[in-house]
Structures are given as C-alpha cells and as structure tokens.
Design a protein around this motif. Sequence first.
Motif, PDB file in Angstrom:
ATOM      1  N   ALA A   2       0.813  -1.258  -0.004  1.00 43.18           N
ATOM      2  CA  ALA A   2       0.059   0.090  -0.107  1.00 43.18           C
ATOM      3  C   ALA A   2       0.916   1.321   0.074  1.00 43.18           C
ATOM      4  N   ASP A  50      -1.601  -4.522   3.308  1.00 38.28           N
ATOM      5  CA  ASP A  50      -2.763  -3.724   2.956  1.00 38.28           C
ATOM      6  C   ASP A  50      -2.590  -2.752   4.379  1.00 38.28           C
ATOM      7  N   LEU A  51      -3.561  -1.926   4.054  1.00 36.28           N
ATOM      8  CA  LEU A  51      -3.681  -0.873   5.114  1.00 36.28           C
ATOM      9  C   LEU A  51      -5.270  -0.918   5.458  1.00 36.28           C
ATOM     10  N   ALA A  52      -5.571  -1.826   6.451  1.00 37.70           N
ATOM     11  CA  ALA A  52      -6.841  -1.663   6.853  1.00 37.70           C
ATOM     12  C   ALA A  52      -7.003  -1.807   8.386  1.00 37.70           C
ATOM     13  N   GLY A  53      -8.185  -1.621   8.849  1.00 32.59           N
ATOM     14  CA  GLY A  53      -8.466  -1.793  10.330  1.00 32.59           C
ATOM     15  C   GLY A  53      -7.803  -1.336  11.412  1.00 32.59           C
ATOM     16  N   ASP A  54      -7.223  -2.030  12.464  1.00 33.09           N
ATOM     17  CA  ASP A  54      -6.374  -1.135  13.195  1.00 33.09           C
ATOM     18  C   ASP A  54      -5.209  -0.530  12.695  1.00 33.09           C
ATOM     19  N   ARG A  55      -4.387  -1.081  11.599  1.00 33.42           N
ATOM     20  CA  ARG A  55      -3.360  -0.593  11.187  1.00 33.42           C
ATOM     21  C   ARG A  55      -3.676   0.795  10.639  1.00 33.42           C
ATOM     22  N   ALA A  56      -4.810   0.851   9.801  1.00 29.57           N
ATOM     23  CA  ALA A  56      -5.251   1.994   9.290  1.00 29.57           C
ATOM     24  C   ALA A  56      -5.420   3.215  10.208  1.00 29.57           C
ATOM     25  N   LYS A  57      -5.976   2.813  11.238  1.00 30.54           N
ATOM     26  CA  LYS A  57      -6.388   3.696  12.520  1.00 30.54           C
ATOM     27  C   LYS A  57      -4.863   4.247  13.013  1.00 30.54           C
ATOM     28  N   VAL A  79      -5.005   6.602   0.378  1.00 23.68           N
ATOM     29  CA  VAL A  79      -4.094   5.345   0.302  1.00 23.68           C
ATOM     30  C   VAL A  79      -4.155   5.108  -1.440  1.00 23.68           C
TER      31      VAL A  79
END
Lengths: 81, 81
Positions: A2, A50-57, A79
């Motif tokens: 990402a 990927d950047l999703a969930g807690d990682r995106a937060k 992103v």
Amino acid sequence: MARVVVDVFLKPEILDPQGRAVQGALGRLGMEGVRDVRQGKQFVIDLEGDLAGDRAKLMEKLAGELLSNPVIEDFTMRVEA
Amino acid sequence: MARVVVDVFLKPEILDPQGRAVQGALGRLGMEGVRDVRQGKQFVIDLEGDLAGDRAKLMEKLAGELLSNPVIEDFTMRVEA
C-alpha cells in the motif's frame, strides 16, 4: 503493498510566510494574477501489505500526531493502490 | 480561477534523510512494515483566470526552476478546477 500519501498544510488562519515569499517571487518572474500560494509537506509512505482496520487507524493517528502538528496544521491522508 | 498543485520530491537516487527519520519514527511508534518514506514539498497556487498557452508554459518553467531544484529534485504539476 500500500502507498499512503499524507499532505500536511498550515491551517488557513495561520500565516504562511514561505507561501507568501513564493507568491512574491512568481509575480516578480512574470507570473501575473497569483492570488494565493500555500506551501505544505507531502509524505509518501510505502507499506508492506494492506492498510486496513487497526493498522489504518494507527496510520491516521500517526499522520495527525507525528507527521503534522495538530495545533497549526491540517492533514489529508489517502491510500493509493 | 485555476488551482495549480506542484509536488516536489528528491530524485529517487538522492538520499532523503527526513524521509528516513520519519520511517524510523513510524516503526518505533508501532507501525510495522514501513518499506520506504519520501518527504516532499507541495505548493498550492491559486491563479486568477485560466492556465493555458504561454501562461501554462511559464508556470511549468517556474515550477522547474523556482519551486524545485532540477539538479536534485523532480516535480509534477497539475491543474485543478
């Protein structure tokens, strides 16, 4: 993979002396009708996975606290791919 | 009115110590898998009227000579609205 792009700019109500200097220089170099210039920072961050969930937060939190100064700056995060 | 956005980045072969510092800080603050970070500048220029013809050529020239250093930096320029 990402790619995260974070743009950081001074808040509109904060004077931007670098932008003002560029505005003056553009005019002196023949560019007419320059109404406003704002200079900001851009971070391009390549992440594994990927950047999703807690990682995106977490990424959004760090964009607001590490990459920008929330007192005087705003940021946008997007992103790519 | 035309809004011109110029992004300026160090050329890929030039070491980016600020980006490297941000990469290290992101890792220490819990962001795993950060492969690379590049830090650049972004100029948002609001112009009266449209950007076309000779005026567009002048803007592109100034983006390459005033807003960026062609020896070590690349730039991209786009017109919004």
